[in-house]
Design a protein around this motif. Structure first.
Motif, mmCIF file in Angstrom:
data_model
loop_
_atom_site.group_PDB
_atom_site.id
_atom_site.type_symbol
_atom_site.label_atom_id
_atom_site.label_comp_id
_atom_site.label_asym_id
_atom_site.label_seq_id
_atom_site.Cartn_x
_atom_site.Cartn_y
_atom_site.Cartn_z
ATOM 1 N N GLY A 42 66.247 25.562 31.851
ATOM 2 C CA GLY A 42 66.093 26.957 32.254
ATOM 3 C C GLY A 42 65.480 27.798 31.144
ATOM 4 N N LEU A 43 65.931 27.571 29.923
ATOM 5 C CA LEU A 43 65.379 28.316 28.792
ATOM 6 C C LEU A 43 63.919 27.937 28.551
ATOM 7 N N ALA A 44 63.608 26.661 28.666
ATOM 8 C CA ALA A 44 62.220 26.219 28.484
ATOM 9 C C ALA A 44 61.314 26.840 29.545
ATOM 10 N N THR A 45 61.797 26.924 30.774
ATOM 11 C CA THR A 45 61.022 27.552 31.849
ATOM 12 C C THR A 45 60.793 29.029 31.553
ATOM 13 N N GLY A 51 55.268 32.901 27.884
ATOM 14 C CA GLY A 51 54.007 32.462 27.283
ATOM 15 C C GLY A 51 52.825 32.705 28.198
ATOM 16 N N LEU A 52 53.011 32.507 29.491
ATOM 17 C CA LEU A 52 51.941 32.750 30.453
ATOM 18 C C LEU A 52 51.567 34.229 30.503
ATOM 19 N N ILE A 54 51.861 36.366 28.066
ATOM 20 C CA ILE A 54 51.147 36.662 26.819
ATOM 21 C C ILE A 54 49.715 36.149 26.896
ATOM 22 N N ARG A 55 49.528 34.906 27.367
ATOM 23 C CA ARG A 55 48.177 34.342 27.473
ATOM 24 C C ARG A 55 47.303 35.158 28.416
ATOM 25 N N ASN A 56 47.888 35.610 29.525
ATOM 26 C CA ASN A 56 47.108 36.429 30.459
ATOM 27 C C ASN A 56 46.635 37.716 29.791
ATOM 28 N N ILE A 57 47.504 38.340 29.025
ATOM 29 C CA ILE A 57 47.115 39.566 28.324
ATOM 30 C C ILE A 57 46.065 39.254 27.266
ATOM 31 N N GLU A 58 46.239 38.165 26.529
ATOM 32 C CA GLU A 58 45.250 37.771 25.516
ATOM 33 C C GLU A 58 43.884 37.529 26.164
ATOM 34 N N ASP A 59 43.889 37.006 27.380
ATOM 35 C CA ASP A 59 42.630 36.709 28.066
ATOM 36 C C ASP A 59 41.912 37.968 28.546
ATOM 37 N N VAL A 60 42.659 38.939 29.070
ATOM 38 C CA VAL A 60 42.002 40.104 29.666
ATOM 39 C C VAL A 60 41.817 41.269 28.695
ATOM 40 N N ALA A 61 42.631 41.351 27.676
ATOM 41 C CA ALA A 61 42.583 42.514 26.776
ATOM 42 C C ALA A 61 41.236 42.706 26.074
ATOM 43 N N PRO A 62 40.610 41.654 25.561
ATOM 44 C CA PRO A 62 39.350 41.885 24.842
ATOM 45 C C PRO A 62 38.248 42.515 25.691
ATOM 46 N N SER A 63 38.243 42.226 26.983
ATOM 47 C CA SER A 63 37.181 42.758 27.838
ATOM 48 C C SER A 63 37.713 43.764 28.853
ATOM 49 N N GLY A 64 39.001 44.063 28.779
ATOM 50 C CA GLY A 64 39.612 44.961 29.757
ATOM 51 C C GLY A 64 39.352 46.425 29.451
ATOM 52 N N HIS A 65 39.735 47.271 30.379
ATOM 53 C CA HIS A 65 39.563 48.708 30.220
ATOM 54 C C HIS A 65 40.662 49.278 29.323
ATOM 55 N N LEU A 66 40.299 50.249 28.544
ATOM 56 C CA LEU A 66 41.251 50.875 27.635
ATOM 57 C C LEU A 66 42.422 51.487 28.399
ATOM 58 N N ARG A 67 42.191 51.947 29.614
ATOM 59 C CA ARG A 67 43.269 52.581 30.377
ATOM 60 C C ARG A 67 44.399 51.585 30.698
ATOM 61 N N ASP A 68 44.114 50.295 30.635
ATOM 62 C CA ASP A 68 45.126 49.277 30.899
ATOM 63 C C ASP A 68 45.963 48.941 29.667
ATOM 64 N N ALA A 69 45.558 49.437 28.503
ATOM 65 C CA ALA A 69 46.215 49.073 27.250
ATOM 66 C C ALA A 69 47.698 49.438 27.244
ATOM 67 N N ARG A 70 48.034 50.579 27.786
ATOM 68 C CA ARG A 70 49.447 50.988 27.799
ATOM 69 C C ARG A 70 50.290 49.992 28.607
ATOM 70 N N ARG A 99 59.623 31.636 18.249
ATOM 71 C CA ARG A 99 58.951 32.222 17.074
ATOM 72 C C ARG A 99 57.445 32.284 17.270
ATOM 73 N N GLU A 100 56.890 31.220 17.834
ATOM 74 C CA GLU A 100 55.446 31.187 18.085
ATOM 75 C C GLU A 100 55.044 32.250 19.113
ATOM 76 N N LEU A 101 55.850 32.417 20.144
ATOM 77 C CA LEU A 101 55.544 33.446 21.151
ATOM 78 C C LEU A 101 55.636 34.846 20.549
ATOM 79 N N LEU A 102 56.613 35.072 19.696
ATOM 80 C CA LEU A 102 56.717 36.385 19.033
ATOM 81 C C LEU A 102 55.497 36.630 18.144
ATOM 82 N N ARG A 103 55.028 35.582 17.479
ATOM 83 C CA ARG A 103 53.815 35.708 16.656
ATOM 84 C C ARG A 103 52.616 36.051 17.546
ATOM 85 N N LYS A 104 52.522 35.420 18.697
ATOM 86 C CA LYS A 104 51.419 35.694 19.615
ATOM 87 C C LYS A 104 51.493 37.120 20.161
ATOM 88 N N ILE A 105 52.714 37.600 20.406
ATOM 89 C CA ILE A 105 52.880 38.970 20.878
ATOM 90 C C ILE A 105 52.349 39.951 19.819
#
Length: 114
Positions: A42-45, A51-52, A54-70, A99-105
């Motif tokens: 359960g914890l691993a899930t 993680g998913l 975070i990855r989704n945000i990492e994927d869209v943030a560089p090309s996303g609209h500034l209004r979505d930043a908040r 720890r790795e996820l917190l670093r990614k955040i």
């Protein structure tokens, strides 16, 4: 009427009755171990789901609209709070994943702020 069986009921085809041979009994699984395995899964899930996000945000943030930043910042904050609330004592691999996820955040938040 059938003979050779109690009550005159014929045994099922292929049934030889109790010949003194018993099927091996399964080795009992410790309920504590099973509960611990379920907890770990359960914890691993939960960590995978965070993680998913975070990855989704990492994927869209560089090309996303500034209004979505908040909204992204809010999602990252919620993810960090969720990670902080997980009790991972004694689960070293999951603690390392957290720890790795917190670093990614932190990294993703820095990219949004830039």
């Amino acid at each position: 009427p059938a003979t050779g069986s109690p009550g005159g009921i014929a045994p099922a085809e292929g049934d030889r009755g109790d010949l003194g041979v018993r099927a091996p009994t399964p080795t009992p699984v410790s309920p504590e171990r099973t509960e611990e395995e379920r907890r770990r899964e359960g914890l691993a899930t939960t960590l995978d789901q965070i993680g998913l996000i975070i990855r989704n945000i990492e994927d869209v943030a560089p090309s996303g609209h500034l209004r979505d930043a908040r909204g992204w910042q809010d999602d990252l904050t919620k993810a960090a709070c969720q990670l902080d609330g997980l009790e991972l004592g004694g689960l070293d691999a999951l603690r390392a994943q957290r720890r790795e996820l917190l670093r990614k955040i932190d990294s993703a938040a820095g990219g949004i702020d830039a």
